[in-house]
Design a protein around this motif. Structure first.
Motif, PDB file in Angstrom:
ATOM      1  N   GLY A   8       0.916  -1.313   0.055  1.00  0.00           N
ATOM      2  CA  GLY A   8      -0.039   0.067  -0.218  1.00  0.00           C
ATOM      3  C   GLY A   8       0.835   1.241   0.030  1.00  0.00           C
ATOM      4  N   GLY A   9       2.122   1.105   0.190  1.00  0.00           N
ATOM      5  CA  GLY A   9       3.175   2.326   0.005  1.00  0.00           C
ATOM      6  C   GLY A   9       2.935   2.984  -1.291  1.00  0.00           C
ATOM      7  N   GLY A  10       3.621   4.048  -1.512  1.00  0.00           N
ATOM      8  CA  GLY A  10       3.898   4.690  -2.820  1.00  0.00           C
ATOM      9  C   GLY A  10       3.943   6.286  -2.664  1.00  0.00           C
ATOM     10  N   LEU A  11       3.953   7.002  -3.616  1.00  0.00           N
ATOM     11  CA  LEU A  11       4.288   8.543  -3.760  1.00  0.00           C
ATOM     12  C   LEU A  11       2.718   9.046  -3.522  1.00  0.00           C
ATOM     13  CD1 LEU A  11       6.180  10.883  -4.288  1.00  0.00           C
ATOM     14  CD2 LEU A  11       5.695  10.467  -6.616  1.00  0.00           C
ATOM     15  N   SER A  17      -3.634  10.949   0.966  1.00  0.00           N
ATOM     16  CA  SER A  17      -3.902   9.876   1.972  1.00  0.00           C
ATOM     17  C   SER A  17      -3.536   8.324   1.247  1.00  0.00           C
ATOM     18  CB  SER A  17      -5.512   9.715   2.034  1.00  0.00           C
ATOM     19  OG  SER A  17      -5.948  10.633   2.832  1.00  0.00           O
ATOM     20  N   LEU A  18      -3.096   7.393   2.375  1.00  0.00           N
ATOM     21  CA  LEU A  18      -2.507   6.210   1.693  1.00  0.00           C
ATOM     22  C   LEU A  18      -3.056   5.245   2.809  1.00  0.00           C
ATOM     23  CD1 LEU A  18       0.973   6.554   0.764  1.00  0.00           C
ATOM     24  CD2 LEU A  18      -0.777   6.047  -0.680  1.00  0.00           C
ATOM     25  N   ARG A  19      -3.223   4.057   2.429  1.00  0.00           N
ATOM     26  CA  ARG A  19      -3.701   3.064   3.403  1.00  0.00           C
ATOM     27  C   ARG A  19      -2.760   1.951   3.327  1.00  0.00           C
ATOM     28  NH1 ARG A  19      -8.563  -1.419   3.287  1.00  0.00           N
ATOM     29  NH2 ARG A  19      -9.289  -1.416   5.582  1.00  0.00           N
ATOM     30  N   LEU A  20      -2.210   1.382   4.398  1.00  0.00           N
ATOM     31  CA  LEU A  20      -1.111   0.437   4.363  1.00  0.00           C
ATOM     32  C   LEU A  20      -2.006  -0.736   5.086  1.00  0.00           C
ATOM     33  CD1 LEU A  20       1.875   2.226   5.597  1.00  0.00           C
ATOM     34  CD2 LEU A  20       1.139   2.093   3.424  1.00  0.00           C
ATOM     35  N   SER A  21      -1.347  -1.903   4.345  1.00  0.00           N
ATOM     36  CA  SER A  21      -2.057  -3.355   4.918  1.00  0.00           C
ATOM     37  C   SER A  21      -0.752  -4.090   5.295  1.00  0.00           C
ATOM     38  CB  SER A  21      -2.665  -3.821   3.845  1.00  0.00           C
ATOM     39  OG  SER A  21      -4.021  -3.068   3.451  1.00  0.00           O
ATOM     40  N   CYS A  22      -0.880  -5.037   6.281  1.00  0.00           N
ATOM     41  CA  CYS A  22       0.087  -5.913   6.636  1.00  0.00           C
ATOM     42  C   CYS A  22      -0.692  -7.171   6.710  1.00  0.00           C
ATOM     43  CB  CYS A  22       0.608  -5.430   7.995  1.00  0.00           C
ATOM     44  SG  CYS A  22       1.698  -6.824   8.527  1.00  0.00           S
ATOM     45  N   THR A  35       1.653  -3.715  15.552  1.00  0.00           N
ATOM     46  CA  THR A  35       2.560  -2.498  15.779  1.00  0.00           C
ATOM     47  C   THR A  35       2.764  -2.147  14.088  1.00  0.00           C
ATOM     48  OG1 THR A  35       3.024  -3.003  18.083  1.00  0.00           O
ATOM     49  CG2 THR A  35       3.944  -1.081  17.051  1.00  0.00           C
ATOM     50  N   TRP A  36       2.751  -0.899  14.098  1.00  0.00           N
ATOM     51  CA  TRP A  36       3.236  -0.227  12.897  1.00  0.00           C
ATOM     52  C   TRP A  36       4.484   0.976  13.291  1.00  0.00           C
ATOM     53  CZ3 TRP A  36       2.639  -1.263   7.958  1.00  0.00           C
ATOM     54  CH2 TRP A  36       1.597  -1.947   7.360  1.00  0.00           C
ATOM     55  N   ARG A  72      -7.697  -3.448  12.541  1.00  0.00           N
ATOM     56  CA  ARG A  72      -7.171  -4.838  12.307  1.00  0.00           C
ATOM     57  C   ARG A  72      -8.469  -5.709  11.798  1.00  0.00           C
ATOM     58  NH1 ARG A  72      -4.054  -7.159  17.045  1.00  0.00           N
ATOM     59  NH2 ARG A  72      -4.120  -9.129  15.972  1.00  0.00           N
ATOM     60  N   ASP A  73      -8.343  -6.598  11.043  1.00  0.00           N
ATOM     61  CA  ASP A  73      -9.517  -7.485  10.876  1.00  0.00           C
ATOM     62  C   ASP A  73      -8.953  -9.045  10.915  1.00  0.00           C
ATOM     63  OD1 ASP A  73     -11.432  -9.326   9.577  1.00  0.00           O
ATOM     64  OD2 ASP A  73     -11.568  -8.065   7.752  1.00  0.00           O
ATOM     65  N   ASN A  74      -9.266  -9.469  11.961  1.00  0.00           N
ATOM     66  CA  ASN A  74      -8.895 -10.780  12.681  1.00  0.00           C
ATOM     67  C   ASN A  74      -9.133 -11.994  11.785  1.00  0.00           C
ATOM     68  OD1 ASN A  74      -7.271  -9.594  14.656  1.00  0.00           O
ATOM     69  ND2 ASN A  74      -8.775 -10.109  16.296  1.00  0.00           N
ATOM     70  N   ALA A  75     -10.241 -11.677  10.942  1.00  0.00           N
ATOM     71  CA  ALA A  75     -10.683 -12.831  10.398  1.00  0.00           C
ATOM     72  C   ALA A  75      -9.952 -12.759   9.048  1.00  0.00           C
ATOM     73  CB  ALA A  75     -12.291 -12.543   9.994  1.00  0.00           C
ATOM     74  N   LYS A  76      -9.333 -11.808   8.535  1.00  0.00           N
ATOM     75  CA  LYS A  76      -8.378 -11.942   7.380  1.00  0.00           C
ATOM     76  C   LYS A  76      -6.691 -11.805   7.771  1.00  0.00           C
ATOM     77  CE  LYS A  76     -11.589  -9.460   4.466  1.00  0.00           C
ATOM     78  NZ  LYS A  76     -11.960  -8.234   3.522  1.00  0.00           N
ATOM     79  N   ASN A  77      -6.683 -11.803   9.076  1.00  0.00           N
ATOM     80  CA  ASN A  77      -5.236 -11.681   9.508  1.00  0.00           C
ATOM     81  C   ASN A  77      -4.404 -10.799   9.016  1.00  0.00           C
ATOM     82  OD1 ASN A  77      -5.727 -14.176  10.855  1.00  0.00           O
ATOM     83  ND2 ASN A  77      -4.261 -15.417   9.734  1.00  0.00           N
ATOM     84  N   THR A  78      -5.264  -9.617   9.141  1.00  0.00           N
ATOM     85  CA  THR A  78      -4.749  -8.240   8.342  1.00  0.00           C
ATOM     86  C   THR A  78      -4.637  -7.234   9.398  1.00  0.00           C
ATOM     87  OG1 THR A  78      -5.106  -9.229   6.233  1.00  0.00           O
ATOM     88  CG2 THR A  78      -4.599  -6.565   6.443  1.00  0.00           C
ATOM     89  N   VAL A  79      -3.715  -6.224   9.442  1.00  0.00           N
ATOM     90  CA  VAL A  79      -3.524  -5.090  10.137  1.00  0.00           C
ATOM     91  C   VAL A  79      -3.570  -3.960   9.287  1.00  0.00           C
ATOM     92  CG1 VAL A  79      -1.390  -5.158  10.717  1.00  0.00           C
ATOM     93  CG2 VAL A  79      -2.778  -3.776  12.108  1.00  0.00           C
ATOM     94  N   TYR A  80      -4.317  -2.866   9.469  1.00  0.00           N
ATOM     95  CA  TYR A  80      -4.002  -1.554   8.545  1.00  0.00           C
ATOM     96  C   TYR A  80      -3.527  -0.476   9.340  1.00  0.00           C
ATOM     97  CZ  TYR A  80      -7.483  -4.694   6.248  1.00  0.00           C
ATOM     98  OH  TYR A  80      -7.999  -5.751   5.481  1.00  0.00           O
TER      99      TYR A  80
END
Length: 116
Positions: A8-11, A17-22, A35-36, A72-80
């Motif tokens: 989700g990174g970029g210029l 705005s940007l939205r990062l995902s992990c 943690t980010w 975070r979405d624990n069903a998707k194992n993802t933090v934003y």
């Protein structure tokens, strides 16, 4: 094995705005806080935001309060990390971190550049 993959990174221009995902795998994601962190050129890595295992508690660095939101979405194992009103000083590599029983794990990072 434990894997953390950021995206989700970029210029982006100042004020944008940007939205990062992990995306996490290899451990029971819903059991652990996440943690980010970020690291700008020539600077030490710094904590940006953290979120509890259930998502009920969040903490932010003073420099991003009111502009960034961790979730975070624990069903998707993802933090934003939703980043709004971005400033040039937010330019850094952003890393996802999981401190679990097996150890302390980092993703590879995603570059965020805020520039006009």
């Amino acid at each position: 094995q434990v894997q953390l993959v950021e995206s989700g990174g970029g210029l982006v221009q100042p004020g944008g705005s940007l939205r990062l995902s992990c995306a996490a795998s290899g451990f029971t994601f819903s059991n652990y806080a996440m943690t980010w962190y970020r690291q700008a050129p020539g600077k030490e890595r710094e904590l940006v935001a953290s979120i509890s295992s259930t998502g009920g508690s969040m903490n932010y660095a003073d420099s991003v309060k009111g502009r960034f939101t961790i979730s975070r979405d624990n069903a998707k194992n993802t933090v934003y990390l939703q980043m709004n009103s971005l400033k040039p000083e937010d330019t850094a590599v952003y890393f996802c971190n999981a401190r679990i029983i097996k150890g302390n794990y980092w993703g590879q990072g995603t570059q965020v550049t805020v520039s006009s």
